[in-house]
Design a protein around this motif. Structure first.
Motif, PDB file in Angstrom:
ATOM      1  N   SER A 123      64.974  48.068  25.662  1.00  0.00           N
ATOM      2  CA  SER A 123      65.536  47.875  24.998  1.00  0.00           C
ATOM      3  C   SER A 123      64.591  46.515  24.674  1.00  0.00           C
ATOM      4  N   SER A 124      66.078  45.462  24.775  1.00  0.00           N
ATOM      5  CA  SER A 124      65.418  44.003  24.067  1.00  0.00           C
ATOM      6  C   SER A 124      66.905  43.240  24.337  1.00  0.00           C
ATOM      7  N   HIS A 125      66.491  41.303  24.450  1.00  0.00           N
ATOM      8  CA  HIS A 125      67.263  40.667  24.047  1.00  0.00           C
ATOM      9  C   HIS A 125      67.462  40.906  22.661  1.00  0.00           C
ATOM     10  N   SER A 175      53.875  39.093  26.994  1.00  0.00           N
ATOM     11  CA  SER A 175      52.542  38.614  26.449  1.00  0.00           C
ATOM     12  C   SER A 175      51.485  40.410  26.202  1.00  0.00           C
ATOM     13  N   THR A 176      52.360  41.205  25.378  1.00  0.00           N
ATOM     14  CA  THR A 176      51.212  42.337  24.978  1.00  0.00           C
ATOM     15  C   THR A 176      51.141  42.161  23.227  1.00  0.00           C
ATOM     16  N   GLY A 177      50.618  43.655  23.040  1.00  0.00           N
ATOM     17  CA  GLY A 177      50.085  44.122  22.020  1.00  0.00           C
ATOM     18  C   GLY A 177      51.096  43.958  20.608  1.00  0.00           C
ATOM     19  N   PHE A 227      67.136  48.574  29.421  1.00  0.00           N
ATOM     20  CA  PHE A 227      66.522  47.225  29.691  1.00  0.00           C
ATOM     21  C   PHE A 227      65.990  46.036  28.822  1.00  0.00           C
ATOM     22  N   ASP A 228      66.144  44.520  29.305  1.00  0.00           N
ATOM     23  CA  ASP A 228      65.371  43.897  28.828  1.00  0.00           C
ATOM     24  C   ASP A 228      64.041  43.397  29.854  1.00  0.00           C
ATOM     25  N   PRO A 229      62.978  43.209  28.668  1.00  0.00           N
ATOM     26  CA  PRO A 229      62.126  42.751  29.770  1.00  0.00           C
ATOM     27  C   PRO A 229      61.534  42.103  29.160  1.00  0.00           C
ATOM     28  N   GLY A 230      62.309  40.446  28.507  1.00  0.00           N
ATOM     29  CA  GLY A 230      62.147  39.053  28.376  1.00  0.00           C
ATOM     30  C   GLY A 230      60.858  39.093  27.309  1.00  0.00           C
ATOM     31  N   LEU A 231      60.070  37.849  27.260  1.00  0.00           N
ATOM     32  CA  LEU A 231      58.979  37.599  26.015  1.00  0.00           C
ATOM     33  C   LEU A 231      58.039  37.673  26.842  1.00  0.00           C
ATOM     34  N   ILE A 274      50.279  64.415  23.430  1.00  0.00           N
ATOM     35  CA  ILE A 274      49.266  63.266  21.891  1.00  0.00           C
ATOM     36  C   ILE A 274      51.377  63.024  20.500  1.00  0.00           C
ATOM     37  N   ALA A 275      51.567  62.657  20.900  1.00  0.00           N
ATOM     38  CA  ALA A 275      52.601  62.660  19.903  1.00  0.00           C
ATOM     39  C   ALA A 275      52.519  61.284  18.758  1.00  0.00           C
ATOM     40  N   ASP A 276      52.394  60.878  17.671  1.00  0.00           N
ATOM     41  CA  ASP A 276      53.388  59.836  16.811  1.00  0.00           C
ATOM     42  C   ASP A 276      55.272  59.927  17.177  1.00  0.00           C
ATOM     43  N   THR A 303      56.423  57.253  27.463  1.00  0.00           N
ATOM     44  CA  THR A 303      56.417  57.281  26.035  1.00  0.00           C
ATOM     45  C   THR A 303      55.378  54.963  26.541  1.00  0.00           C
ATOM     46  N   GLY A 304      54.612  54.910  25.153  1.00  0.00           N
ATOM     47  CA  GLY A 304      54.199  53.661  24.617  1.00  0.00           C
ATOM     48  C   GLY A 304      53.518  52.979  26.465  1.00  0.00           C
ATOM     49  N   ALA A 305      52.572  54.435  27.202  1.00  0.00           N
ATOM     50  CA  ALA A 305      51.733  53.573  28.050  1.00  0.00           C
ATOM     51  C   ALA A 305      50.532  52.550  28.617  1.00  0.00           C
ATOM     52  N   ASN A 315      61.907  55.972  27.560  1.00  0.00           N
ATOM     53  CA  ASN A 315      61.422  55.972  25.698  1.00  0.00           C
ATOM     54  C   ASN A 315      61.302  53.950  25.996  1.00  0.00           C
ATOM     55  N   ASN A 316      59.838  54.092  26.280  1.00  0.00           N
ATOM     56  CA  ASN A 316      59.556  52.788  25.701  1.00  0.00           C
ATOM     57  C   ASN A 316      58.731  51.968  24.614  1.00  0.00           C
ATOM     58  N   ALA A 317      57.998  53.287  24.352  1.00  0.00           N
ATOM     59  CA  ALA A 317      56.845  52.971  22.679  1.00  0.00           C
ATOM     60  C   ALA A 317      57.994  52.518  21.947  1.00  0.00           C
ATOM     61  N   GLY A 318      57.495  51.127  21.531  1.00  0.00           N
ATOM     62  CA  GLY A 318      57.985  50.824  20.719  1.00  0.00           C
ATOM     63  C   GLY A 318      57.489  50.015  19.657  1.00  0.00           C
ATOM     64  N   GLY A 348      50.538  47.275  26.873  1.00  0.00           N
ATOM     65  CA  GLY A 348      51.629  46.186  27.494  1.00  0.00           C
ATOM     66  C   GLY A 348      52.174  46.619  28.289  1.00  0.00           C
ATOM     67  N   ILE A 349      54.122  46.284  28.412  1.00  0.00           N
ATOM     68  CA  ILE A 349      54.975  46.440  28.979  1.00  0.00           C
ATOM     69  C   ILE A 349      54.491  48.045  29.706  1.00  0.00           C
ATOM     70  N   GLY A 350      54.435  49.470  29.428  1.00  0.00           N
ATOM     71  CA  GLY A 350      54.287  50.071  29.573  1.00  0.00           C
ATOM     72  C   GLY A 350      53.278  50.742  30.095  1.00  0.00           C
TER      73      GLY A 350
HETATM   74  N1  LIG Z   1      57.182  42.571  24.496  1.00  0.00           N
HETATM   75  C1  LIG Z   1      58.547  41.692  23.906  1.00  0.00           C
HETATM   76  O1  LIG Z   1      58.367  40.624  25.012  1.00  0.00           O
HETATM   77  C2  LIG Z   1      59.257  42.803  24.094  1.00  0.00           C
HETATM   78  C3  LIG Z   1      60.744  42.391  24.121  1.00  0.00           C
HETATM   79  C4  LIG Z   1      61.479  42.841  24.434  1.00  0.00           C
HETATM   80  C5  LIG Z   1      61.267  44.254  24.275  1.00  0.00           C
HETATM   81  N2  LIG Z   1      59.934  44.598  24.256  1.00  0.00           N
HETATM   82  C6  LIG Z   1      60.277  46.185  23.838  1.00  0.00           C
HETATM   83  O2  LIG Z   1      58.903  46.896  25.075  1.00  0.00           O
HETATM   84  C7  LIG Z   1      58.094  48.195  24.590  1.00  0.00           C
HETATM   85  C8  LIG Z   1      56.856  48.007  24.518  1.00  0.00           C
HETATM   86  O3  LIG Z   1      56.529  47.321  23.733  1.00  0.00           O
HETATM   87  P1  LIG Z   1      55.180  46.199  24.406  1.00  0.00           P
HETATM   88  O4  LIG Z   1      55.356  45.097  24.855  1.00  0.00           O
HETATM   89  O5  LIG Z   1      54.786  46.892  25.657  1.00  0.00           O
HETATM   90  O6  LIG Z   1      54.202  46.277  23.125  1.00  0.00           O
HETATM   91  P2  LIG Z   1      52.688  46.816  22.821  1.00  0.00           P
HETATM   92  O7  LIG Z   1      52.113  46.134  23.464  1.00  0.00           O
HETATM   93  O8  LIG Z   1      52.425  47.476  21.782  1.00  0.00           O
HETATM   94  O9  LIG Z   1      53.238  48.566  23.573  1.00  0.00           O
HETATM   95  C9  LIG Z   1      53.494  49.649  22.523  1.00  0.00           C
HETATM   96  C10 LIG Z   1      53.246  50.532  22.562  1.00  0.00           C
HETATM   97  O10 LIG Z   1      53.743  52.003  22.388  1.00  0.00           O
HETATM   98  C11 LIG Z   1      53.303  52.656  21.763  1.00  0.00           C
HETATM   99  N3  LIG Z   1      53.497  53.266  20.241  1.00  0.00           N
HETATM  100  C12 LIG Z   1      53.872  52.348  18.788  1.00  0.00           C
HETATM  101  N4  LIG Z   1      53.512  53.057  17.925  1.00  0.00           N
HETATM  102  C13 LIG Z   1      53.807  54.356  18.634  1.00  0.00           C
HETATM  103  C14 LIG Z   1      53.716  55.770  17.703  1.00  0.00           C
HETATM  104  N5  LIG Z   1      54.079  56.221  16.421  1.00  0.00           N
HETATM  105  N6  LIG Z   1      54.333  56.479  18.620  1.00  0.00           N
HETATM  106  C15 LIG Z   1      53.317  56.998  20.009  1.00  0.00           C
HETATM  107  N7  LIG Z   1      53.414  55.507  20.346  1.00  0.00           N
HETATM  108  C16 LIG Z   1      53.657  54.373  19.708  1.00  0.00           C
HETATM  109  C17 LIG Z   1      51.198  51.955  21.363  1.00  0.00           C
HETATM  110  O11 LIG Z   1      50.436  52.725  21.543  1.00  0.00           O
HETATM  111  P3  LIG Z   1      48.802  51.807  21.186  1.00  0.00           P
HETATM  112  O12 LIG Z   1      48.662  52.103  22.804  1.00  0.00           O
HETATM  113  O13 LIG Z   1      48.324  53.715  20.830  1.00  0.00           O
HETATM  114  O14 LIG Z   1      49.475  50.897  19.983  1.00  0.00           O
HETATM  115  C18 LIG Z   1      51.745  50.804  22.638  1.00  0.00           C
HETATM  116  O15 LIG Z   1      51.332  51.793  23.714  1.00  0.00           O
HETATM  117  C19 LIG Z   1      59.088  48.435  23.028  1.00  0.00           C
HETATM  118  O16 LIG Z   1      59.702  49.313  22.696  1.00  0.00           O
HETATM  119  C20 LIG Z   1      59.043  46.732  22.068  1.00  0.00           C
HETATM  120  O17 LIG Z   1      59.815  46.658  21.661  1.00  0.00           O
HETATM  121  C21 LIG Z   1      58.685  44.247  23.708  1.00  0.00           C
END
Ligand SMILES: NC(=O)c1ccc[n+]([C@@H]2O[C@H](COP(=O)([O-])OP(=O)(O)OC[C@H]3O[C@@H](n4cnc5c(N)ncnc54)[C@H](OP(=O)(O)O)[C@@H]3O)[C@@H](O)[C@H]2O)c1
Length: 308
Positions: free
Chosen positions: A155-157, A225-227, A219-223, A77-79, A24-26, A105-108, A29-31
Protein backbone atom coordinates in the motif's frame (compact mmCIF):
# COMPACT_ATOMS: atom_id res chain seq x y z
CA UNK A 1 5.89 -39.19 2.29
CA UNK A 2 4.61 -35.67 1.56
CA UNK A 3 1.92 -36.13 4.21
CA UNK A 4 4.56 -37.04 6.80
CA UNK A 5 6.61 -33.98 5.81
CA UNK A 6 3.51 -31.76 6.06
CA UNK A 7 2.67 -33.15 9.50
CA UNK A 8 6.21 -32.64 10.75
CA UNK A 9 6.50 -29.08 9.43
CA UNK A 10 3.01 -28.13 10.62
CA UNK A 11 4.11 -27.64 14.20
CA UNK A 12 7.41 -25.93 13.34
CA UNK A 13 7.79 -22.16 13.61
CA UNK A 14 7.44 -20.25 10.33
CA UNK A 15 10.58 -19.94 8.21
CA UNK A 16 10.88 -18.68 4.64
CA UNK A 17 13.30 -21.45 3.65
CA UNK A 18 11.68 -23.58 0.90
CA UNK A 19 8.43 -21.61 1.08
CA UNK A 20 6.82 -20.82 -2.29
CA UNK A 21 6.44 -17.05 -2.67
CA UNK A 22 4.34 -15.76 -5.55
CA UNK A 23 4.80 -12.07 -6.30
CA UNK A 24 3.67 -9.38 -8.73
CA UNK A 25 5.81 -6.37 -9.62
CA UNK A 26 9.13 -8.15 -9.03
CA UNK A 27 10.76 -6.90 -12.24
CA UNK A 28 11.66 -3.50 -10.83
CA UNK A 29 12.00 -1.35 -7.73
CA UNK A 30 10.67 -2.58 -4.39
CA UNK A 31 9.49 -5.96 -5.71
CA UNK A 32 12.81 -6.77 -7.36
CA UNK A 33 14.72 -5.91 -4.19
CA UNK A 34 12.34 -8.10 -2.16
CA UNK A 35 12.71 -10.99 -4.62
CA UNK A 36 16.50 -10.81 -4.27
CA UNK A 37 16.32 -10.94 -0.48
CA UNK A 38 13.73 -13.73 -0.38
CA UNK A 39 15.66 -15.91 -2.85
CA UNK A 40 18.84 -15.35 -0.87
CA UNK A 41 17.04 -16.49 2.28
CA UNK A 42 15.93 -19.73 0.65
CA UNK A 43 12.43 -18.99 -0.70
CA UNK A 44 11.26 -20.54 -3.97
CA UNK A 45 9.84 -17.80 -6.18
CA UNK A 46 7.04 -17.42 -8.69
CA UNK A 47 7.19 -14.07 -10.48
CA UNK A 48 4.09 -12.73 -12.22
CA UNK A 49 5.28 -10.19 -14.79
CA UNK A 50 3.97 -8.51 -17.91
CA UNK A 51 7.24 -8.70 -19.83
CA UNK A 52 8.75 -12.18 -20.28
CA UNK A 53 12.22 -11.02 -21.38
CA UNK A 54 12.49 -8.59 -18.48
CA UNK A 55 11.30 -11.23 -15.99
CA UNK A 56 13.82 -13.77 -17.29
CA UNK A 57 16.62 -11.19 -17.06
CA UNK A 58 15.57 -10.44 -13.45
CA UNK A 59 15.56 -14.15 -12.57
CA UNK A 60 19.04 -14.52 -14.08
CA UNK A 61 20.26 -11.48 -12.10
CA UNK A 62 18.77 -12.81 -8.86
CA UNK A 63 20.47 -16.19 -9.39
CA UNK A 64 23.81 -14.56 -10.24
CA UNK A 65 23.85 -11.91 -7.51
CA UNK A 66 22.60 -14.23 -4.77
CA UNK A 67 25.20 -16.81 -5.79
CA UNK A 68 22.42 -19.41 -6.08
CA UNK A 69 22.68 -20.63 -9.65
CA UNK A 70 19.91 -23.19 -9.05
CA UNK A 71 17.52 -20.90 -7.16
CA UNK A 72 13.95 -21.95 -7.96
CA UNK A 73 12.28 -19.12 -9.91
CA UNK A 74 9.15 -19.66 -12.02
CA UNK A 75 7.87 -16.99 -14.37
CA UNK A 76 4.21 -16.39 -15.17
CA UNK A 77 3.06 -13.75 -17.62
CA UNK A 78 0.11 -11.43 -16.96
CA UNK A 79 -1.02 -7.86 -17.36
CA UNK A 80 -2.32 -7.19 -13.86
CA UNK A 81 -4.72 -4.50 -15.14
CA UNK A 82 -6.56 -7.01 -17.36
CA UNK A 83 -9.04 -9.29 -15.59
CA UNK A 84 -8.95 -11.86 -18.40
CA UNK A 85 -5.16 -11.96 -18.17
CA UNK A 86 -5.30 -12.32 -14.37
CA UNK A 87 -7.83 -15.15 -14.63
CA UNK A 88 -5.70 -16.96 -17.21
CA UNK A 89 -2.51 -16.65 -15.16
CA UNK A 90 -4.29 -17.82 -12.00
CA UNK A 91 -5.37 -20.97 -13.87
CA UNK A 92 -1.77 -21.53 -15.04
CA UNK A 93 -0.46 -21.02 -11.51
CA UNK A 94 -2.97 -23.44 -9.97
CA UNK A 95 -1.93 -26.00 -12.57
CA UNK A 96 1.82 -25.46 -12.06
CA UNK A 97 2.09 -24.82 -8.30
CA UNK A 98 0.98 -27.54 -5.92
CA UNK A 99 1.72 -25.17 -3.06
CA UNK A 100 1.67 -21.39 -2.48
CA UNK A 101 2.81 -20.14 0.93
CA UNK A 102 3.05 -16.38 0.40
CA UNK A 103 1.23 -14.16 -2.11
CA UNK A 104 2.70 -10.67 -2.52
CA UNK A 105 0.53 -8.17 -4.41
CA UNK A 106 3.09 -5.48 -5.12
CA UNK A 107 2.67 -4.35 -8.77
CA UNK A 108 1.24 -0.85 -9.00
CA UNK A 109 1.57 2.53 -10.63
CA UNK A 110 0.49 6.17 -10.65
CA UNK A 111 -1.11 7.63 -13.81
CA UNK A 112 -1.24 11.40 -14.21
CA UNK A 113 -4.01 11.17 -16.80
CA UNK A 114 -6.91 8.85 -17.36
CA UNK A 115 -6.13 5.68 -19.26
CA UNK A 116 -8.51 2.80 -19.80
CA UNK A 117 -7.53 -0.80 -19.14
CA UNK A 118 -8.32 -3.51 -21.69
CA UNK A 119 -11.63 -3.99 -19.82
CA UNK A 120 -12.45 -0.25 -20.00
CA UNK A 121 -11.77 0.27 -16.30
CA UNK A 122 -9.78 3.36 -15.20
CA UNK A 123 -6.19 2.09 -15.24
CA UNK A 124 -5.07 2.97 -11.67
CA UNK A 125 -8.12 1.26 -10.22
CA UNK A 126 -7.70 -1.78 -12.47
CA UNK A 127 -3.98 -2.27 -11.77
CA UNK A 128 -3.66 -1.24 -8.13
CA UNK A 129 -6.88 -2.74 -6.80
CA UNK A 130 -9.04 -4.85 -9.12
CA UNK A 131 -6.22 -7.07 -10.49
CA UNK A 132 -4.86 -7.96 -7.02
CA UNK A 133 -8.43 -8.49 -5.75
CA UNK A 134 -9.12 -11.04 -8.50
CA UNK A 135 -5.73 -12.76 -8.29
CA UNK A 136 -6.09 -13.20 -4.53
CA UNK A 137 -9.65 -14.50 -4.84
CA UNK A 138 -8.64 -17.09 -7.43
CA UNK A 139 -5.63 -18.35 -5.42
CA UNK A 140 -7.30 -18.53 -2.01
CA UNK A 141 -8.18 -22.21 -2.31
CA UNK A 142 -4.49 -23.13 -2.77
CA UNK A 143 -3.34 -20.84 0.07
CA UNK A 144 -5.94 -22.44 2.35
CA UNK A 145 -4.33 -25.87 1.93
CA UNK A 146 -1.40 -24.92 4.20
CA UNK A 147 -1.33 -24.71 7.96
CA UNK A 148 -0.13 -21.13 7.56
CA UNK A 149 -0.08 -18.82 4.50
CA UNK A 150 0.50 -15.10 4.12
CA UNK A 151 -0.96 -12.48 1.78
CA UNK A 152 0.80 -9.12 1.61
CA UNK A 153 -0.19 -5.92 -0.22
CA UNK A 154 2.08 -3.01 -1.00
CA UNK A 155 0.00 0.00 0.00
CA UNK A 156 1.28 3.52 0.62
CA UNK A 157 1.28 6.50 2.93
CA UNK A 158 -0.50 8.03 -0.10
CA UNK A 159 -3.74 6.35 1.05
CA UNK A 160 -4.09 9.35 3.37
CA UNK A 161 -4.73 11.61 0.36
CA UNK A 162 -8.15 9.96 0.04
CA UNK A 163 -9.25 11.43 3.34
CA UNK A 164 -12.95 11.25 2.44
CA UNK A 165 -12.71 7.62 1.45
CA UNK A 166 -13.26 6.06 -1.96
CA UNK A 167 -15.63 7.80 -4.39
CA UNK A 168 -17.66 4.69 -5.14
CA UNK A 169 -20.00 6.70 -7.38
CA UNK A 170 -17.13 7.66 -9.68
CA UNK A 171 -14.91 4.62 -10.08
CA UNK A 172 -14.11 5.60 -13.66
CA UNK A 173 -12.49 8.77 -12.33
CA UNK A 174 -14.49 11.38 -14.29
CA UNK A 175 -14.38 13.82 -11.37
CA UNK A 176 -10.64 13.27 -10.88
CA UNK A 177 -9.24 13.36 -14.39
CA UNK A 178 -11.12 16.34 -15.89
CA UNK A 179 -9.09 18.83 -18.03
CA UNK A 180 -7.71 20.77 -15.04
CA UNK A 181 -8.56 18.47 -12.17
CA UNK A 182 -5.76 16.02 -12.85
CA UNK A 183 -3.25 18.85 -12.29
CA UNK A 184 -5.14 20.05 -9.20
CA UNK A 185 -4.58 16.84 -7.30
CA UNK A 186 -7.17 14.67 -9.07
CA UNK A 187 -4.64 12.07 -10.24
CA UNK A 188 -3.03 12.00 -6.78
CA UNK A 189 -6.43 11.50 -5.21
CA UNK A 190 -7.16 8.58 -7.55
CA UNK A 191 -3.83 6.95 -6.62
CA UNK A 192 -4.65 7.56 -2.94
CA UNK A 193 -8.05 5.89 -3.39
CA UNK A 194 -6.44 2.76 -4.84
CA UNK A 195 -3.91 2.56 -2.00
CA UNK A 196 -6.76 3.07 0.48
CA UNK A 197 -8.47 0.19 -1.32
CA UNK A 198 -5.39 -1.97 -0.54
CA UNK A 199 -5.88 -1.21 3.17
CA UNK A 200 -9.64 -1.72 3.19
CA UNK A 201 -9.31 -4.96 1.25
CA UNK A 202 -6.67 -6.18 3.71
CA UNK A 203 -9.02 -5.50 6.63
CA UNK A 204 -12.02 -7.22 5.01
CA UNK A 205 -9.94 -10.16 3.76
CA UNK A 206 -8.41 -10.70 7.20
CA UNK A 207 -11.90 -10.70 8.71
CA UNK A 208 -13.21 -13.24 6.21
CA UNK A 209 -10.12 -15.46 6.56
CA UNK A 210 -10.24 -15.76 10.33
CA UNK A 211 -9.60 -19.35 11.39
CA UNK A 212 -8.13 -20.44 8.04
CA UNK A 213 -4.44 -19.96 8.87
CA UNK A 214 -4.11 -17.31 6.14
CA UNK A 215 -3.09 -13.84 7.24
CA UNK A 216 -3.55 -10.65 5.19
CA UNK A 217 -1.43 -7.60 5.90
CA UNK A 218 -0.27 -4.51 4.03
CA UNK A 219 2.53 -2.01 4.40
CA UNK A 220 3.87 1.38 3.39
CA UNK A 221 7.39 1.21 1.90
CA UNK A 222 8.06 4.95 2.38
CA UNK A 223 9.32 7.16 -0.45
CA UNK A 224 11.50 4.90 -2.56
CA UNK A 225 13.64 5.63 -5.60
CA UNK A 226 12.25 3.20 -8.21
CA UNK A 227 10.57 3.31 -11.62
CA UNK A 228 7.50 4.79 -9.90
CA UNK A 229 5.96 7.78 -11.80
CA UNK A 230 8.53 7.40 -14.58
CA UNK A 231 5.67 6.54 -16.96
CA UNK A 232 4.28 10.08 -16.85
CA UNK A 233 6.59 12.07 -19.12
CA UNK A 234 9.58 14.39 -18.74
CA UNK A 235 8.22 16.60 -15.97
CA UNK A 236 7.41 13.60 -13.79
CA UNK A 237 10.88 12.16 -14.42
CA UNK A 238 12.46 15.47 -13.42
CA UNK A 239 10.31 15.61 -10.28
CA UNK A 240 11.36 12.08 -9.33
CA UNK A 241 15.06 12.85 -9.82
CA UNK A 242 14.67 15.97 -7.59
CA UNK A 243 13.12 13.72 -4.94
CA UNK A 244 15.89 11.12 -5.22
CA UNK A 245 18.04 12.59 -2.40
CA UNK A 246 15.03 12.26 -0.06
CA UNK A 247 14.12 8.76 -1.21
CA UNK A 248 15.10 5.35 0.10
CA UNK A 249 16.95 2.78 -1.90
CA UNK A 250 14.73 -0.12 -3.10
CA UNK A 251 16.37 -2.50 -0.58
CA UNK A 252 15.24 -0.26 2.29
CA UNK A 253 11.79 0.12 0.71
CA UNK A 254 11.53 -3.68 0.54
CA UNK A 255 12.65 -4.23 4.15
CA UNK A 256 9.16 -4.34 5.71
CA UNK A 257 7.85 -6.48 2.84
CA UNK A 258 10.59 -9.08 3.34
CA UNK A 259 10.01 -8.99 7.11
CA UNK A 260 6.25 -9.54 6.63
CA UNK A 261 6.99 -12.56 4.45
CA UNK A 262 9.70 -14.04 6.66
CA UNK A 263 9.20 -13.13 10.27
CA UNK A 264 8.28 -15.93 12.66
CA UNK A 265 6.89 -13.49 15.20
CA UNK A 266 4.16 -12.37 12.76
CA UNK A 267 2.41 -15.74 12.76
CA UNK A 268 -1.24 -15.07 13.62
CA UNK A 269 -1.04 -11.32 12.95
CA UNK A 270 -3.59 -10.27 10.35
CA UNK A 271 -5.50 -7.22 9.11
CA UNK A 272 -2.68 -4.81 9.91
CA UNK A 273 -0.94 -1.91 8.17
CA UNK A 274 2.82 -1.77 8.78
CA UNK A 275 5.53 0.78 8.28
CA UNK A 276 9.22 0.34 9.10
CA UNK A 277 8.88 -3.05 10.80
CA UNK A 278 6.04 -2.00 13.08
CA UNK A 279 2.33 -1.26 13.02
CA UNK A 280 1.70 2.03 11.21
CA UNK A 281 -1.02 4.67 11.53
CA UNK A 282 -3.75 4.13 8.97
CA UNK A 283 -6.08 7.02 8.14
CA UNK A 284 -9.57 7.23 9.62
CA UNK A 285 -11.00 6.30 6.20
CA UNK A 286 -8.91 3.10 6.27
CA UNK A 287 -10.68 2.01 9.45
CA UNK A 288 -14.18 2.35 8.01
CA UNK A 289 -15.46 -1.21 8.16
CA UNK A 290 -18.62 -0.45 6.20
CA UNK A 291 -16.47 0.94 3.38
CA UNK A 292 -14.32 -2.23 3.50
CA UNK A 293 -17.44 -4.38 3.09
CA UNK A 294 -18.74 -2.12 0.31
CA UNK A 295 -15.42 -2.28 -1.53
CA UNK A 296 -15.58 -6.08 -1.54
CA UNK A 297 -19.13 -6.10 -2.90
CA UNK A 298 -18.43 -3.50 -5.60
CA UNK A 299 -15.19 -5.21 -6.69
CA UNK A 300 -17.01 -8.54 -7.05
CA UNK A 301 -19.70 -6.84 -9.14
CA UNK A 302 -17.14 -5.11 -11.38
CA UNK A 303 -15.24 -8.36 -11.94
CA UNK A 304 -18.29 -10.46 -12.63
CA UNK A 305 -19.49 -7.82 -15.12
CA UNK A 306 -16.08 -7.86 -16.88
CA UNK A 307 -15.71 -11.62 -16.96
CA UNK A 308 -19.33 -12.47 -17.83
N1 LIG B 1 8.23 4.09 -4.98
C1 LIG B 1 7.57 4.63 -3.97
O1 LIG B 1 7.95 5.68 -3.39
C2 LIG B 1 6.33 3.95 -3.44
C3 LIG B 1 5.75 4.46 -2.27
C4 LIG B 1 4.60 3.84 -1.77
C5 LIG B 1 4.07 2.73 -2.42
N2 LIG B 1 4.65 2.28 -3.58
C6 LIG B 1 4.07 1.10 -4.21
O2 LIG B 1 5.07 0.13 -4.40
C7 LIG B 1 4.68 -0.79 -5.41
C8 LIG B 1 5.87 -1.08 -6.30
O3 LIG B 1 6.23 0.11 -6.97
P1 LIG B 1 7.74 0.57 -7.23
O4 LIG B 1 7.93 1.84 -6.51
O5 LIG B 1 8.68 -0.53 -7.00
O6 LIG B 1 7.61 0.95 -8.79
P2 LIG B 1 8.29 0.34 -10.09
O7 LIG B 1 9.76 0.35 -9.96
O8 LIG B 1 7.68 1.12 -11.22
O9 LIG B 1 7.79 -1.17 -10.12
C9 LIG B 1 6.45 -1.47 -10.46
C10 LIG B 1 6.33 -2.95 -10.75
O10 LIG B 1 4.96 -3.22 -11.14
C11 LIG B 1 4.96 -3.84 -12.42
N3 LIG B 1 3.77 -3.49 -13.21
C12 LIG B 1 3.35 -2.24 -13.56
N4 LIG B 1 2.26 -2.33 -14.33
C13 LIG B 1 1.98 -3.65 -14.49
C14 LIG B 1 0.98 -4.37 -15.18
N5 LIG B 1 0.03 -3.76 -15.90
N6 LIG B 1 0.99 -5.71 -15.11
C15 LIG B 1 1.95 -6.38 -14.40
N7 LIG B 1 2.93 -5.75 -13.72
C16 LIG B 1 2.94 -4.39 -13.77
C17 LIG B 1 6.21 -3.31 -13.09
O11 LIG B 1 6.55 -4.11 -14.21
P3 LIG B 1 7.57 -3.59 -15.35
O12 LIG B 1 8.95 -3.87 -14.80
O13 LIG B 1 7.20 -4.41 -16.53
O14 LIG B 1 7.32 -2.12 -15.52
C18 LIG B 1 7.20 -3.39 -11.94
O15 LIG B 1 7.63 -4.70 -11.73
C19 LIG B 1 3.49 -0.14 -6.11
O16 LIG B 1 2.31 -0.79 -5.69
C20 LIG B 1 3.49 1.30 -5.61
O17 LIG B 1 2.21 1.86 -5.58
C21 LIG B 1 5.78 2.86 -4.10
Amino acid sequence: MLDILEETTASLPWTIRNKYVLMTGATNGIGLAAAHALAKNGARLGLIARNKDKAEACAARIRLESGLSHAHIDIFIADMSSMHSVRTVAEEILEACPRIDVLINNAGAFYDRRYWSEDHVEMTWALNHLGPFLLTTLLLSRLKENVESRIIFTSSHGHKMARNGIGYGDLDGSRLYGPFKRFLGGANLRYGETKLANLLYTVELAKRLQGTGISANCFDPGLVSTGFNMNNGMLAKMTMSCMKPFSRMPEKGAETLVWLAESTELTGQSGNYYKDLKIGNPSKAAQDLSSAARLWEISEQQISHILS
